[in-house]
Design an enzyme around this catalytic site. Structure first.
Site, short mmCIF file in Angstrom:
data_model
loop_
_atom_site.label_atom_id
_atom_site.label_comp_id
_atom_site.label_asym_id
_atom_site.label_seq_id
_atom_site.Cartn_x
_atom_site.Cartn_y
_atom_site.Cartn_z
N CYS A 38 0.83 -1.21 0.00
CA CYS A 38 0.00 0.00 0.00
C CYS A 38 0.86 1.25 0.00
CB CYS A 38 -0.92 -0.01 1.21
SG CYS A 38 -0.02 -0.24 2.75
P1 NAD Z 1 -9.61 -6.21 -0.62
O1 NAD Z 1 -10.29 -4.96 -0.20
O2 NAD Z 1 -10.07 -6.88 -1.83
O3 NAD Z 1 -9.73 -7.28 0.55
C1 NAD Z 1 -9.32 -6.99 1.87
C2 NAD Z 1 -10.09 -7.89 2.82
O4 NAD Z 1 -11.47 -7.50 2.77
C3 NAD Z 1 -10.05 -9.36 2.45
O5 NAD Z 1 -9.97 -10.15 3.61
C4 NAD Z 1 -11.38 -9.57 1.75
O6 NAD Z 1 -11.84 -10.89 1.81
C5 NAD Z 1 -12.28 -8.65 2.54
N1 NAD Z 1 -13.49 -8.24 1.82
C6 NAD Z 1 -13.67 -8.13 0.49
N2 NAD Z 1 -14.94 -7.75 0.22
C7 NAD Z 1 -15.57 -7.59 1.41
C8 NAD Z 1 -16.89 -7.21 1.79
N3 NAD Z 1 -17.81 -6.90 0.89
N4 NAD Z 1 -17.18 -7.15 3.11
C9 NAD Z 1 -16.24 -7.43 4.03
N5 NAD Z 1 -14.98 -7.82 3.73
C10 NAD Z 1 -14.64 -7.89 2.44
O7 NAD Z 1 -8.04 -5.88 -0.66
P2 NAD Z 1 -6.86 -6.86 -1.08
O8 NAD Z 1 -6.91 -7.06 -2.55
O9 NAD Z 1 -6.82 -8.05 -0.19
O10 NAD Z 1 -5.58 -5.97 -0.69
C11 NAD Z 1 -5.06 -4.98 -1.51
C12 NAD Z 1 -5.53 -3.61 -1.08
O11 NAD Z 1 -5.20 -3.41 0.30
C13 NAD Z 1 -4.86 -2.48 -1.81
O12 NAD Z 1 -5.82 -1.50 -2.15
C14 NAD Z 1 -3.88 -1.91 -0.79
O13 NAD Z 1 -3.54 -0.57 -0.99
C15 NAD Z 1 -4.61 -2.12 0.47
N6 NAD Z 1 -3.68 -2.13 1.61
C16 NAD Z 1 -3.65 -1.05 2.43
C17 NAD Z 1 -2.77 -1.01 3.50
C18 NAD Z 1 -2.74 0.16 4.43
O14 NAD Z 1 -2.21 0.03 5.53
N7 NAD Z 1 -3.29 1.30 4.04
C19 NAD Z 1 -1.91 -2.09 3.73
C20 NAD Z 1 -1.97 -3.19 2.86
C21 NAD Z 1 -2.87 -3.20 1.80
#
Ligand code: NAD
Length: 496
Positions: A295
């Site tokens: 991120c």
């Molecule tokens: P994602 O949003 O697709 O998924 C994150 C989590 O949310 C997963 O466990 C997923 O199963 C869950 N999820 C998905 N849909 C949901 C819903 N409708 N309701 C509840 N939970 C749900 O993200 P990803 O692809 O796993 O990770 C990548 C993203 O994470 C990138 O956008 C990145 O920038 C962000 N990220 C941010 C940080 C930070 O600290 N700001 C750190 C790491 C990653």
């Protein structure tokens, strides 16, 4: 967990790569979901169960029952369990890191570093069991003392992404647990084993049953059920901005506490007075380390005219060091999924179609590989230049090893470009000017500013979080400030 996935033929081998729910101290669930190794087509990396709303309900019930007893334990005793769990992660570092490489794709060195980080986080918060958390204050009333206390929220929900599959679960769980909360965590579907290792270390360290529960499965099933349950007093989420903002609506509607850390589009400003070679190393480390799947990764760079050519030459050389391959031995690991690979590819091709120059990674333009399941997901380090400021590769998060380099007239134009984004997670500047570095630190709209250091890479003892669409920007993660989200304040007047 030392089996290589190529020999997952016996039931014992399969058991080694099988994640299960952890509910009330019991490992449960039919592991029916396969996760393939992104570097080795056809190779099974992990198996996990597909949780239901009933599993979430059972986990929350167990957590609610276990939480009062856990909170009643002296904080140093809670801390001792976290410290032991941290020590166990280090004992198991290599085996866990190998599982992490197989399910996520990053390099073994990166994975070992991540396991070490998870261990350090547990030990840091464990040691806080000995730290004072309140204040003693004078009262205007006679014979009266005022003290402040921090109380646990109760049962908290954690939803985590795949890109730091053990560090993020650890940096959310440790402050929650040391504060006396019980936890239900939903790890990312793509990386079920890493969170399982964390759960196992906590269990082996003596954490009472029900205090830490894991439910695997789909976000829109398990994550959604977690967010909607009224017994979840606070939800801490890290993931994409779209999913996070949807969860915020659910939590706000029932006035529960919510913490969101979301996407980024982190920029670095390289000024004429910088050393071009050093700046290129800073940018390459931030852009291509962790396959750009951080991120905090650097994805846009603004250069002033005097350093542009030297910087691009140096960055091209740096990019060549990041050869993509199997994380077990390559300098840059695989992309996590075919979908992510296709997203990276589309962003680069679209920029080139709009007139951008692709300085490195020309293979991306070869239309024979779009992230198909039968090819390893190796994506080269890509440097784009000559593209418009409004190109999606400059404005939208790609989440891959792709960096766009744009020219700006001077410092002010560069600062304005850095701030012209819906995101505000990290921002960097490369300069020898203390004056401009100080001005940038004050005016950059980002939760973390890096001067002459890569935008990615964080210390565990200091606050972390973003602004704008990168974060709820209310509570910070990491360091002592992470305790704030998981506790509420109380003021006690004591008369004699
Ligand atoms: P994602 O949003 O697709 O998924 C994150 C989590 O949310 C997963 O466990 C997923 O199963 C869950 N999820 C998905 N849909 C949901 C819903 N409708 N309701 C509840 N939970 C749900 O993200 P990803 O692809 O796993 O990770 C990548 C993203 O994470 C990138 O956008 C990145 O920038 C962000 N990220 C941010 C940080 C930070 O600290 N700001 C750190 C790491 C990653």
């Amino acid at each position: 967990m030392t089996s290589t996935a190529t020999d997952v033929t016996t039931s014992t081998d399969r058991e080694l790569i099988t994640a299960r729910h952890l509910i009330n101290g019991e490992w449960l669930g039919e592991a029916d979901t396969e996760r393939m190794n992104p570097a080795r087509p056809g190779e099974l990396a992990a198996l996990s169960p597909s949780g239901t709303a009933a599993d979430v309900d059972a986990a929350i019930t167990a957590a609610a029952a276990a939480q009062p007893g856990w909170a009643a334990l002296p904080a140093p005793s809670r801390g001792a369990i976290l410290i032991t769990a941290g020590n166990l992660l280090i004992e198991r570092q290599t085996a866990i890191a190998e599982d992490l490489v197989r399910e996520e794709g990053k390099t073994l060195a990166e994975a070992k570093g991540e396991v070490k980080r998870a261990s350090d986080v547990l030990r840091f918060f464990g040691s806080l069991g000995w730290a004072a958390t309140g204040e003693v204050l004078p009262s205007g009333l006679p014979d009266t003392t005022i003290t402040t206390r921090r109380e646990p929220l109760g049962v908290v929900g954690l939803i985590t992404p795949w890109n730091f599959p053990i560090a993020i679960p650890a940096w959310k769980s440790a402050p929650a647990l040391i504060s006396g909360n019980a936890v239900v965590i939903k790890p990312a579907e793509l990386t079920p084993l890493s969170a399982t290792h964390l759960a196992r270390a906590l269990q082996d360290a003596g954490l009472p049953a029900g205090v830490f529960n894991v439910v695997h499965g789909k976000g829109r099933v398990v994550g959604d059920a977690l967010a909607r349950d009224p017994r979840i007093a606070g939800l801490s989420f890290t993931g994409s901005t779209n999913v996070g903002l949807g969860l915020q609506e659910i939590l706000n509607a029932r006035r529960a506490r919510v913490q969101l850390e979301m996407g980024g589009k982190n920029g670095v400003l390289v000024l004429d007075d910088a050393d071009a070679r050093k700046a290129a190393k800073v940018v390459a480390g931030g852009a291509f380390g962790l396959t750009g799947q951080a991120c905090t990764a650097t994805s846009r760079v603004y250069v002033t005219p005097g350093i542009r050519t030297a910087f691009l030459d140096a960055l091209t050389e740096e990019a060549a060091q990041y050869t993509a391959g199997d994380g077990m031995d390559a300098p840059m690991g695989a992309v996590v999924s075919g979908q992510q690979f296709a997203q990276n590819t589309a962003a680069v091709r679209s920029a080139v179609e709009r007139g951008a120059t692709l300085l490195t990674g020309s293979g991306i333009l070869d239309e024979t590989h779009d992230g198909d399941a039968d090819r390893p997901l190796y994506f080269p380090a890509a440097v784009l230049t000559d593209l418009p400021f409004d190109d999606a590769a400059v404005t939208e998060e790609i989440f891959g090893p792709v960096v766009a380099v744009l020219e700006v007239a001077d410092y002010e134009a560069g600062l304005a470009a850095i701030n012209d984004s819906r995101y505000g997670l990290t921002a960097g500047i490369c300069t020898d000017s203390l004056k401009l570095a100080t001005d940038f630190s004050a005016r950059a709209q980002a939760g973390v500013v890096k001067v002459n250091r890569p935008t990615a890479g964080l210390d565990l003892n200091v606050p972390f979080g973003g602004v704008k669409d990168s974060s709820t920007n209310t509570f910070r993660e990491q360091g002592k400030s992470a305790l704030d989200f998981f506790t509420w304040g109380k003021t006690v007047y004591t008369g004699v």
